[in-house]
Motif scaffolding. Sequence first.
Motif, PDB file in Angstrom:
ATOM      1  N   ASN A  71      -2.485  -3.748  -0.378  1.00 57.89           N
ATOM      2  CA  ASN A  71      -2.100  -5.440  -0.712  1.00 57.89           C
ATOM      3  C   ASN A  71      -3.232  -6.601  -1.024  1.00 57.89           C
ATOM      4  OD1 ASN A  71       0.494  -5.652   0.782  1.00 57.89           O
ATOM      5  ND2 ASN A  71      -0.752  -5.544   2.525  1.00 57.89           N
ATOM      6  N   GLU A  72      -4.560  -5.815  -0.773  1.00 58.98           N
ATOM      7  CA  GLU A  72      -5.741  -6.342  -0.990  1.00 58.98           C
ATOM      8  C   GLU A  72      -6.657  -5.416  -2.323  1.00 58.98           C
ATOM      9  OE1 GLU A  72      -8.598  -6.280   2.717  1.00 58.98           O
ATOM     10  OE2 GLU A  72      -6.586  -7.794   3.158  1.00 58.98           O
ATOM     11  N   TYR A  73      -6.313  -4.023  -2.147  1.00 60.57           N
ATOM     12  CA  TYR A  73      -6.839  -3.601  -3.984  1.00 60.57           C
ATOM     13  C   TYR A  73      -6.035  -4.018  -5.310  1.00 60.57           C
ATOM     14  CZ  TYR A  73     -10.027  -0.285  -0.939  1.00 60.57           C
ATOM     15  OH  TYR A  73     -10.964   0.631  -0.444  1.00 60.57           O
ATOM     16  N   PRO A  74      -5.309  -4.116  -4.938  1.00 58.01           N
ATOM     17  CA  PRO A  74      -4.371  -4.780  -6.202  1.00 58.01           C
ATOM     18  C   PRO A  74      -5.360  -5.831  -6.961  1.00 58.01           C
ATOM     19  CG  PRO A  74      -2.986  -4.624  -4.864  1.00 58.01           C
ATOM     20  CD  PRO A  74      -4.291  -4.770  -4.099  1.00 58.01           C
ATOM     21  N   ASP A  75      -6.268  -6.672  -5.830  1.00 54.82           N
ATOM     22  CA  ASP A  75      -6.570  -7.494  -6.600  1.00 54.82           C
ATOM     23  C   ASP A  75      -7.843  -7.632  -7.118  1.00 54.82           C
ATOM     24  OD1 ASP A  75      -5.669  -9.858  -5.842  1.00 54.82           O
ATOM     25  OD2 ASP A  75      -6.388  -9.921  -4.131  1.00 54.82           O
ATOM     26  N   PHE A  76      -8.563  -6.090  -7.647  1.00 53.25           N
ATOM     27  CA  PHE A  76      -9.510  -5.393  -8.151  1.00 53.25           C
ATOM     28  C   PHE A  76      -8.623  -4.338  -9.089  1.00 53.25           C
ATOM     29  CE2 PHE A  76     -10.499  -6.319  -4.115  1.00 53.25           C
ATOM     30  CZ  PHE A  76     -11.584  -7.131  -4.254  1.00 53.25           C
ATOM     31  N   GLY A  77      -7.777  -4.710  -9.344  1.00 53.90           N
ATOM     32  CA  GLY A  77      -6.579  -3.671 -10.217  1.00 53.90           C
ATOM     33  C   GLY A  77      -5.590  -2.644  -9.822  1.00 53.90           C
ATOM     34  N   GLY A  78      -6.474  -1.804  -8.600  1.00 51.73           N
ATOM     35  CA  GLY A  78      -5.919  -0.547  -8.145  1.00 51.73           C
ATOM     36  C   GLY A  78      -4.757  -0.719  -7.986  1.00 51.73           C
ATOM     37  N   GLU A  79      -3.508  -0.195  -7.954  1.00 47.11           N
ATOM     38  CA  GLU A  79      -2.460  -0.979  -7.136  1.00 47.11           C
ATOM     39  C   GLU A  79      -1.602   0.196  -7.358  1.00 47.11           C
ATOM     40  OE1 GLU A  79       0.256  -4.190  -9.193  1.00 47.11           O
ATOM     41  OE2 GLU A  79      -1.401  -5.233 -10.172  1.00 47.11           O
ATOM     42  N   TYR A  80      -1.526   1.221  -5.757  1.00 48.84           N
ATOM     43  CA  TYR A  80      -1.257   2.335  -5.716  1.00 48.84           C
ATOM     44  C   TYR A  80       0.531   2.019  -4.511  1.00 48.84           C
ATOM     45  CZ  TYR A  80      -5.440   2.238  -7.471  1.00 48.84           C
ATOM     46  OH  TYR A  80      -6.839   1.959  -7.992  1.00 48.84           O
ATOM     47  N   GLU A  81       1.236   3.194  -4.709  1.00 49.48           N
ATOM     48  CA  GLU A  81       2.083   3.190  -4.016  1.00 49.48           C
ATOM     49  C   GLU A  81       1.685   3.322  -2.791  1.00 49.48           C
ATOM     50  OE1 GLU A  81       5.617   5.154  -5.974  1.00 49.48           O
ATOM     51  OE2 GLU A  81       5.862   6.155  -4.727  1.00 49.48           O
ATOM     52  N   LEU A  82       1.821   2.865  -1.689  1.00 52.07           N
ATOM     53  CA  LEU A  82       1.280   3.492  -0.309  1.00 52.07           C
ATOM     54  C   LEU A  82       2.415   3.692   0.573  1.00 52.07           C
ATOM     55  CD1 LEU A  82      -1.328   3.229   0.664  1.00 52.07           C
ATOM     56  CD2 LEU A  82      -1.249   2.272  -1.261  1.00 52.07           C
ATOM     57  N   TRP A  83       1.890   4.963   1.139  1.00 48.35           N
ATOM     58  CA  TRP A  83       3.214   5.576   2.056  1.00 48.35           C
ATOM     59  C   TRP A  83       2.512   5.562   3.672  1.00 48.35           C
ATOM     60  CZ3 TRP A  83       8.076   6.819   2.201  1.00 48.35           C
ATOM     61  CH2 TRP A  83       8.313   7.561   0.279  1.00 48.35           C
ATOM     62  N   HIS A  84       2.359   4.486   4.842  1.00 48.67           N
ATOM     63  CA  HIS A  84       2.100   5.162   5.820  1.00 48.67           C
ATOM     64  C   HIS A  84       2.406   6.228   6.854  1.00 48.67           C
ATOM     65  CE1 HIS A  84       1.390   4.028  10.722  1.00 48.67           C
ATOM     66  NE2 HIS A  84      -0.195   4.634   9.495  1.00 48.67           N
ATOM     67  N   HIS A  85       2.229   7.056   7.477  1.00 50.24           N
ATOM     68  CA  HIS A  85       2.491   8.545   8.174  1.00 50.24           C
ATOM     69  C   HIS A  85       3.657   8.503   8.745  1.00 50.24           C
ATOM     70  CE1 HIS A  85       0.201   7.673  11.612  1.00 50.24           C
ATOM     71  NE2 HIS A  85       0.939   9.069  11.847  1.00 50.24           N
ATOM     72  N   THR A  86       4.064   7.150   8.693  1.00 47.92           N
ATOM     73  CA  THR A  86       4.806   7.267   9.894  1.00 47.92           C
ATOM     74  C   THR A  86       6.153   7.319   9.371  1.00 47.92           C
ATOM     75  OG1 THR A  86       5.299   5.064  10.164  1.00 47.92           O
ATOM     76  CG2 THR A  86       4.275   6.285  11.863  1.00 47.92           C
ATOM     77  N   GLU A  87       5.803   6.859   7.598  1.00 51.40           N
ATOM     78  CA  GLU A  87       7.517   6.425   6.971  1.00 51.40           C
ATOM     79  C   GLU A  87       6.946   7.475   5.660  1.00 51.40           C
ATOM     80  OE1 GLU A  87       7.077   1.726   3.912  1.00 51.40           O
ATOM     81  OE2 GLU A  87       5.513   3.454   4.318  1.00 51.40           O
ATOM     82  N   PHE A  88       6.221   8.435   6.213  1.00 50.08           N
ATOM     83  CA  PHE A  88       6.582   9.585   4.932  1.00 50.08           C
ATOM     84  C   PHE A  88       6.602  10.883   5.887  1.00 50.08           C
ATOM     85  CE2 PHE A  88       4.753  13.129   2.696  1.00 50.08           C
ATOM     86  CZ  PHE A  88       4.853  13.090   1.710  1.00 50.08           C
ATOM     87  N   ILE A  89       6.696  10.875   7.122  1.00 50.08           N
ATOM     88  CA  ILE A  89       7.172  11.499   8.317  1.00 50.08           C
ATOM     89  C   ILE A  89       8.600  11.172   8.017  1.00 50.08           C
ATOM     90  CG2 ILE A  89       7.434  12.478  10.114  1.00 50.08           C
ATOM     91  CD1 ILE A  89       4.175  12.209  10.863  1.00 50.08           C
ATOM     92  N   LEU A  90       8.966   9.912   8.037  1.00 46.25           N
ATOM     93  CA  LEU A  90      11.036  10.234   7.918  1.00 46.25           C
ATOM     94  C   LEU A  90      11.561  10.822   6.778  1.00 46.25           C
ATOM     95  CD1 LEU A  90      12.828   8.676   9.375  1.00 46.25           C
ATOM     96  CD2 LEU A  90      12.852   6.133   8.333  1.00 46.25           C
ATOM     97  N   LYS A  91      10.881  10.131   5.525  1.00 50.12           N
ATOM     98  CA  LYS A  91      11.190  10.339   4.836  1.00 50.12           C
ATOM     99  C   LYS A  91      11.288  11.777   4.114  1.00 50.12           C
ATOM    100  CE  LYS A  91       8.982  10.841  -0.458  1.00 50.12           C
ATOM    101  NZ  LYS A  91       9.563  11.389  -0.822  1.00 50.12           N
ATOM    102  N   LEU A  92       9.829  12.898   5.109  1.00 53.61           N
ATOM    103  CA  LEU A  92      10.583  14.385   4.653  1.00 53.61           C
ATOM    104  C   LEU A  92      11.456  14.706   5.204  1.00 53.61           C
ATOM    105  CD1 LEU A  92       6.489  15.392   4.833  1.00 53.61           C
ATOM    106  CD2 LEU A  92       7.566  15.214   3.316  1.00 53.61           C
ATOM    107  N   ILE A  93      11.629  14.230   6.614  1.00 56.59           N
ATOM    108  CA  ILE A  93      12.831  14.390   7.426  1.00 56.59           C
ATOM    109  C   ILE A  93      14.105  13.821   6.665  1.00 56.59           C
ATOM    110  CG2 ILE A  93      14.264  14.133   9.741  1.00 56.59           C
ATOM    111  CD1 ILE A  93      11.876  13.364  10.983  1.00 56.59           C
ATOM    112  N   GLU A  94      14.763  12.759   6.228  1.00 57.59           N
ATOM    113  CA  GLU A  94      15.507  12.444   5.709  1.00 57.59           C
ATOM    114  C   GLU A  94      15.771  13.174   4.207  1.00 57.59           C
ATOM    115  OE1 GLU A  94      15.412   8.126   5.276  1.00 57.59           O
ATOM    116  OE2 GLU A  94      16.160   8.164   6.799  1.00 57.59           O
ATOM    117  N   ASP A  95      14.694  13.783   3.444  1.00 57.71           N
ATOM    118  CA  ASP A  95      14.937  15.050   2.610  1.00 57.71           C
ATOM    119  C   ASP A  95      14.957  16.344   3.210  1.00 57.71           C
ATOM    120  OD1 ASP A  95      14.468  12.495   0.953  1.00 57.71           O
ATOM    121  OD2 ASP A  95      12.851  13.387   0.443  1.00 57.71           O
ATOM    122  N   LYS A  96      15.293  16.499   4.343  1.00 62.89           N
ATOM    123  CA  LYS A  96      15.486  17.585   4.897  1.00 62.89           C
ATOM    124  C   LYS A  96      14.245  19.172   4.954  1.00 62.89           C
ATOM    125  CE  LYS A  96      20.272  16.604   5.990  1.00 62.89           C
ATOM    126  NZ  LYS A  96      20.004  16.285   6.098  1.00 62.89           N
TER     127      LYS A  96
END
Lengths: 264, 432
Positions: free
Chosen positions: A110-135
């Motif tokens: 949320n705050e780095y974009p003010d300095f031109g840094g825009e990234y796709e962020l994943w918290h590890h809880t979201e990422f683990i869920l994605k890994l599970i859902e993607d089998k």
Amino acid sequence: MQQRLIEVPVFSNLAAEGKTAEYLFWVGSSGSYDDRAKKITRDFVKILEKAKVNYAVLGEEETDSGDSARRAGNEFLFQMQAMQNIETFNAYNIKKIITCDPHDYNTIKNEYPDFGGEYELWHHTEFILKLIEDKKLIVDHSTFANQRITYHDPCYLGRGNQIYEAPRKVIEKTGCQLVEMKRNRSRALCCGAGGAQMFKEPEKGDMEVFELRTKDALELNPNIIITACPFCMTMLTDGVKLFEKEDAIKVFDIAEIIAKANAL
Amino acid sequence: MLKQLIFLATVLIALGVFAYSVRNILLNISFLKKAYPLNRWGERFARLLKVGFGQTKILRFPLIGFLHALVFWGFLAILFGSFEMLIDGLFGLEKFLKILGPLHHFFMISGDIFAAIILILIIVFLFRRIALNIKRFSGIEMTHKAHTDANFALTLILLLMVSLLGMNMGYSALNPSEAHLYPVSKVLSYLIVNQNESFLHIFEQINWWAHILLIFFFANYLPYSKHFHVFMSLPNVFLSKLEPLTQMSNMERVTQEVKLMLDPSAPIPEESNDLIERFGMKDIEDGTWKHYTDSLTCTQCGRCTSVCPANLTGKLLSPRKMMIDFRRRMNEKSPHLRKNKQYDDQKSLLDDYITREELWACTTCNACAQECPVNIDHPSMILEMRRYLFMEESAAPSALNTMSTNIENNGAPWQYPPSDRLKWADNLYINE
Ligand code: SF4
Ligand code: SF4
């Protein structure tokens, strides 16, 4: 079953070989230096390895995100840190970032974009869920089957970034019994460490914030308290010790129960 | 005709006084700083519908929240009738908006029912405030004056509802064919229905005048009361920050300086002629318009403080107090500032109102902002004051200075060398 030594990939080494990685695993200062948080970092890397994720870390090129400095009021230092990190991210053309730290997640997302840094962020809880859902990851049901578990929402994950359900879904995959504290989700009580409190003595009061929050959890008689933030981990561990329950109640990060469930 | 003239005069007086209050508020805003840019109008309207008209946040306290939401929705219904009274009064008409047919019926019926509901609820609210010892309504910032203000405003609303019902009773008794449009008053009017016509006329007129004069008085009392939220809550919700709660505002000036430090060849920004602004907030004029509208909107309901971890564990910090203090200081200083921008009374919001101990107790957990029914952002005020303390006075708690120095020197809040950053990865095995 055999043991394999993990060689954690580092961006600078990959670059030297003309390679790169899809995801940056942002370890953060706690995850790199705090003894308890380091265990979380190690378990999460095991999960990344198990699911064959194309990731790398920055190693010595990583420097503090600046979250705590900003919240202490030191805007200069925060911005220096932010710009330095953005420069590093851009040098390796990093687009996607995973982290176990909700504070760094919030700041980078949320705050780095003010300095031109825009990234796709994943918290590890979201990422683990994605890994599970993607089998890509299958969670064993048996290890925690009879455990009574409660989940503490980190403020910067929940109220800050509206991530309430991903951690719960992951916890339920272990087949445990998930019970909710009376203050949960957007009403969750802080553990007391945010806003740079982690690094200072608390102000005068009747009790510590972590004491009150741990009480919320103890009311449920859980076997395990789970959280998803290195600061919350410190606070709740202290709280459980304060009530002399450390033998009966364990405090784990989500990455740790998933690694344990699968005996990684 | 005379009635019309008297009415016109009262309207003009009421509007004049109100315009004066609004003018002062706008002047105060003019010497405050900009907050975030106002954009994303679609999202703002969606939020206005949901949090404003839908009352979703007040409903987080389900029972009492629902009762308050009824008062809010009731006011909206009654507003239609007030508007009609204004037209009637100015042009010597009676129930002019009848031309709207069924819509008029709808608002008359709902307004009458809501008047009765609000009347009962206000009695409940007054009882809660006066007779029950509710923790949320106490605290160091809740002075005697604050309680008197709350009770006075509630009493005004009570009288507004009594006069509205009285007016409807008179009208129903005089116009039996329309009495079904005032279901509650119709029943109440059995009390007076046997009186002669001139009594009924006088009864209706007294209540009519009492009601409209109370509206004018109430509207002009509000800007000086915590009940200003009646006007401010919808705009404040509409204008509230759309970014995630935990996202802190950026300080452009610092960005320019840091860029210069990192890259001396970067273009030097043009020096502005304005006075060099302070970093962060020491006194009200360092605040933004949103800090001010937040303070004007605060209803002192205490929902924020009731969920604040610092307050719950006995620390001095109370997020509600931030809002009350900002408004009090604004009231104290702004009349002078409006005359002289350099005015200095050797006092400031920091220290004379808000202590450092309060500011450093905040965990930035945002429970307060999450709970506030009118989207007030307390952490923003707290963090601006910390910015002042850190950057202008170097007056942070020493542990935070140590943390900062460590980050500067080693890139971590603790004293570990950067070369140890990857140590966690040593001897890491996975079972396969
Ligand atoms: S953000 Fe600060 S003031 Fe608000 S509830 Fe949390 S600790 Fe209290
Ligand atoms: S800031 Fe919001 S929640 Fe707190 S007292 Fe004022 S209106 Fe209530």
